[in-house]
Design a protein around this motif. Sequence first.
Motif, PDB file in Angstrom:
ATOM      1  N   ARG A 140       0.837  -1.211   0.000  1.00  0.00           N
ATOM      2  CA  ARG A 140       0.000   0.000   0.000  1.00  0.00           C
ATOM      3  C   ARG A 140       0.871   1.260   0.000  1.00  0.00           C
ATOM      4  NH1 ARG A 140      -3.168   1.621   5.254  1.00  0.00           N
ATOM      5  NH2 ARG A 140      -1.065   2.229   5.693  1.00  0.00           N
ATOM      6  N   THR A 141       1.898   1.225   0.850  1.00  0.00           N
ATOM      7  CA  THR A 141       2.797   2.384   0.903  1.00  0.00           C
ATOM      8  C   THR A 141       3.470   2.602  -0.445  1.00  0.00           C
ATOM      9  OG1 THR A 141       3.185   1.946   3.237  1.00  0.00           O
ATOM     10  CG2 THR A 141       4.768   3.372   2.136  1.00  0.00           C
ATOM     11  N   MET A 142       3.954   1.539  -1.059  1.00  0.00           N
ATOM     12  CA  MET A 142       4.605   1.661  -2.368  1.00  0.00           C
ATOM     13  C   MET A 142       3.610   2.139  -3.429  1.00  0.00           C
ATOM     14  SD  MET A 142       7.219  -1.633  -2.380  1.00  0.00           S
ATOM     15  CE  MET A 142       6.664  -2.069  -3.941  1.00  0.00           C
ATOM     16  N   LEU A 143       2.403   1.622  -3.406  1.00  0.00           N
ATOM     17  CA  LEU A 143       1.390   2.030  -4.391  1.00  0.00           C
ATOM     18  C   LEU A 143       0.982   3.485  -4.187  1.00  0.00           C
ATOM     19  CD1 LEU A 143      -0.871  -1.167  -4.578  1.00  0.00           C
ATOM     20  CD2 LEU A 143       0.695  -0.299  -6.319  1.00  0.00           C
ATOM     21  N   ARG A 144       0.892   3.919  -2.948  1.00  0.00           N
ATOM     22  CA  ARG A 144       0.586   5.328  -2.685  1.00  0.00           C
ATOM     23  C   ARG A 144       1.706   6.226  -3.214  1.00  0.00           C
ATOM     24  NH1 ARG A 144      -2.189   6.089   3.273  1.00  0.00           N
ATOM     25  NH2 ARG A 144      -4.212   5.288   2.662  1.00  0.00           N
ATOM     26  N   GLN A 145       2.906   5.773  -2.998  1.00  0.00           N
ATOM     27  CA  GLN A 145       4.047   6.580  -3.488  1.00  0.00           C
ATOM     28  C   GLN A 145       4.017   6.648  -5.014  1.00  0.00           C
ATOM     29  OE1 GLN A 145       7.787   5.086  -2.154  1.00  0.00           O
ATOM     30  NE2 GLN A 145       8.883   6.955  -2.670  1.00  0.00           N
ATOM     31  N   LYS A 146       3.752   5.528  -5.672  1.00  0.00           N
ATOM     32  CA  LYS A 146       3.671   5.519  -7.136  1.00  0.00           C
ATOM     33  C   LYS A 146       2.513   6.395  -7.598  1.00  0.00           C
ATOM     34  CE  LYS A 146       5.722   1.119  -8.350  1.00  0.00           C
ATOM     35  NZ  LYS A 146       5.498  -0.187  -8.983  1.00  0.00           N
ATOM     36  N   LEU A 147       1.366   6.291  -6.892  1.00  0.00           N
ATOM     37  CA  LEU A 147       0.214   7.113  -7.240  1.00  0.00           C
ATOM     38  C   LEU A 147       0.536   8.602  -7.089  1.00  0.00           C
ATOM     39  CD1 LEU A 147      -2.788   7.189  -8.058  1.00  0.00           C
ATOM     40  CD2 LEU A 147      -3.343   7.080  -5.628  1.00  0.00           C
ATOM     41  N   SER A 148       1.228   8.911  -6.038  1.00  0.00           N
ATOM     42  CA  SER A 148       1.625  10.303  -5.823  1.00  0.00           C
ATOM     43  C   SER A 148       2.539  10.772  -6.954  1.00  0.00           C
ATOM     44  CB  SER A 148       2.310  10.429  -4.478  1.00  0.00           C
ATOM     45  OG  SER A 148       2.791  11.714  -4.281  1.00  0.00           O
ATOM     46  N   GLU A 149       3.466   9.945  -7.379  1.00  0.00           N
ATOM     47  CA  GLU A 149       4.361  10.302  -8.482  1.00  0.00           C
ATOM     48  C   GLU A 149       3.578  10.464  -9.780  1.00  0.00           C
ATOM     49  OE1 GLU A 149       7.356   7.253  -8.600  1.00  0.00           O
ATOM     50  OE2 GLU A 149       8.301   7.956  -6.750  1.00  0.00           O
ATOM     51  N   ASN A 151       0.395  11.220 -10.036  1.00  0.00           N
ATOM     52  CA  ASN A 151      -0.397  12.455  -9.913  1.00  0.00           C
ATOM     53  C   ASN A 151       0.471  13.686 -10.197  1.00  0.00           C
ATOM     54  OD1 ASN A 151      -2.917  11.395  -9.408  1.00  0.00           O
ATOM     55  ND2 ASN A 151      -2.661  11.396  -7.184  1.00  0.00           N
ATOM     56  N   GLN A 152       1.660  13.679  -9.690  1.00  0.00           N
ATOM     57  CA  GLN A 152       2.579  14.813  -9.937  1.00  0.00           C
ATOM     58  C   GLN A 152       2.882  14.920 -11.430  1.00  0.00           C
ATOM     59  OE1 GLN A 152       6.024  14.300  -7.498  1.00  0.00           O
ATOM     60  NE2 GLN A 152       5.015  15.105  -5.665  1.00  0.00           N
ATOM     61  N   MET A 153       3.082  13.799 -12.085  1.00  0.00           N
ATOM     62  CA  MET A 153       3.375  13.837 -13.517  1.00  0.00           C
ATOM     63  C   MET A 153       2.163  14.331 -14.294  1.00  0.00           C
ATOM     64  SD  MET A 153       5.743  10.506 -13.757  1.00  0.00           S
ATOM     65  CE  MET A 153       5.646   9.830 -15.206  1.00  0.00           C
ATOM     66  N   LEU A 154       1.012  13.894 -13.907  1.00  0.00           N
ATOM     67  CA  LEU A 154      -0.205  14.351 -14.594  1.00  0.00           C
ATOM     68  C   LEU A 154      -0.411  15.858 -14.406  1.00  0.00           C
ATOM     69  CD1 LEU A 154      -2.796  11.494 -13.937  1.00  0.00           C
ATOM     70  CD2 LEU A 154      -1.753  12.143 -16.085  1.00  0.00           C
ATOM     71  N   VAL A 155      -0.211  16.282 -13.208  1.00  0.00           N
ATOM     72  CA  VAL A 155      -0.344  17.718 -12.938  1.00  0.00           C
ATOM     73  C   VAL A 155       0.693  18.476 -13.764  1.00  0.00           C
ATOM     74  CG1 VAL A 155      -0.044  19.503 -11.174  1.00  0.00           C
ATOM     75  CG2 VAL A 155      -1.399  17.450 -10.684  1.00  0.00           C
ATOM     76  N   PHE A 156       1.881  17.983 -13.827  1.00  0.00           N
ATOM     77  CA  PHE A 156       2.937  18.637 -14.599  1.00  0.00           C
ATOM     78  C   PHE A 156       2.582  18.668 -16.080  1.00  0.00           C
ATOM     79  CE2 PHE A 156       7.023  18.501 -16.837  1.00  0.00           C
ATOM     80  CZ  PHE A 156       7.520  19.711 -16.413  1.00  0.00           C
ATOM     81  N   GLN A 157       2.044  17.536 -16.573  1.00  0.00           N
ATOM     82  CA  GLN A 157       1.673  17.486 -17.983  1.00  0.00           C
ATOM     83  C   GLN A 157       0.513  18.426 -18.286  1.00  0.00           C
ATOM     84  OE1 GLN A 157       0.930  13.417 -18.977  1.00  0.00           O
ATOM     85  NE2 GLN A 157       3.101  12.940 -19.217  1.00  0.00           N
ATOM     86  N   GLN A 158      -0.404  18.527 -17.357  1.00  0.00           N
ATOM     87  CA  GLN A 158      -1.541  19.427 -17.572  1.00  0.00           C
ATOM     88  C   GLN A 158      -1.085  20.889 -17.523  1.00  0.00           C
ATOM     89  OE1 GLN A 158      -4.436  18.358 -14.654  1.00  0.00           O
ATOM     90  NE2 GLN A 158      -5.176  16.584 -15.812  1.00  0.00           N
ATOM     91  N   LEU A 159      -0.122  21.182 -16.754  1.00  0.00           N
ATOM     92  CA  LEU A 159       0.373  22.555 -16.641  1.00  0.00           C
ATOM     93  C   LEU A 159       1.340  22.903 -17.780  1.00  0.00           C
ATOM     94  CD1 LEU A 159       0.984  22.889 -12.811  1.00  0.00           C
ATOM     95  CD2 LEU A 159      -0.898  23.838 -14.135  1.00  0.00           C
ATOM     96  N   GLN A 160       1.863  21.963 -18.465  1.00  0.00           N
ATOM     97  CA  GLN A 160       2.869  22.218 -19.513  1.00  0.00           C
ATOM     98  C   GLN A 160       2.312  23.014 -20.696  1.00  0.00           C
ATOM     99  OE1 GLN A 160       4.756  18.732 -20.944  1.00  0.00           O
ATOM    100  NE2 GLN A 160       6.684  19.758 -21.126  1.00  0.00           N
ATOM    101  N   PRO A 161       1.153  22.789 -21.203  1.00  0.00           N
ATOM    102  CA  PRO A 161       0.690  23.625 -22.308  1.00  0.00           C
ATOM    103  C   PRO A 161       0.521  25.072 -21.877  1.00  0.00           C
ATOM    104  CG  PRO A 161      -0.778  21.735 -22.047  1.00  0.00           C
ATOM    105  CD  PRO A 161       0.244  21.683 -20.976  1.00  0.00           C
ATOM    106  N   PHE A 162       0.172  25.329 -20.675  1.00  0.00           N
ATOM    107  CA  PHE A 162       0.037  26.713 -20.210  1.00  0.00           C
ATOM    108  C   PHE A 162       1.404  27.357 -20.018  1.00  0.00           C
ATOM    109  CE2 PHE A 162      -3.888  24.709 -18.528  1.00  0.00           C
ATOM    110  CZ  PHE A 162      -4.798  25.405 -19.270  1.00  0.00           C
ATOM    111  N   SER A 163       2.355  26.600 -19.718  1.00  0.00           N
ATOM    112  CA  SER A 163       3.670  27.174 -19.448  1.00  0.00           C
ATOM    113  C   SER A 163       4.321  27.714 -20.723  1.00  0.00           C
ATOM    114  CB  SER A 163       4.570  26.151 -18.763  1.00  0.00           C
ATOM    115  OG  SER A 163       4.814  25.079 -19.619  1.00  0.00           O
TER     116      SER A 163
END
Length: 174
Positions: A140-149, A151-163
Amino acid sequence: MLSALSSSDPLLLNPFSALDGGFTPWDCPDFFTFEPTSPNPVTSSSGSDDPNQTHAEEKPASEESNRVASVMEERKRRRMISNRESARRSRMRKQRHLENLRNQVNLFRIENRDLNNGLQFLLHCCNRVRTENDWLRNERTMLRQKLSEINQMLVFQQLQPFSSAWPCNIITPE
């Protein structure tokens, strides 16, 4: 004891009142003549002449004492038999009680062994579940960490066209 007699008591006045009827030993001519009526000789009452010979008066007392003694012996014998039988029954009860206790001990040992086996099985199952829980927590801890990573990548990708629209991000040709 003498005070119990009153002075008007007829025995105090005439001590020979029994002879007032007119009879005296002198009035009976056969009184002084002695003729033995039985052919048996007279024996001593001390018992020193012959120990086997007894008086007619002693026979019933002797027979009575023999009868009492035999009754006492019979009672003693019956009591002894009764005591022996009671002791035998007591020993049998004690033996049955000990046998029951031994059977109970054997049953308790079997039950104890079964309970210990069941406890060992439950402890083994409990340890296996704990191990599995620890593994699942780690996963669970490993999966949460992967999920967090992710999520960060998705957020970064979503913010990239605006940047790219920001002037500071404009790439100038040289």
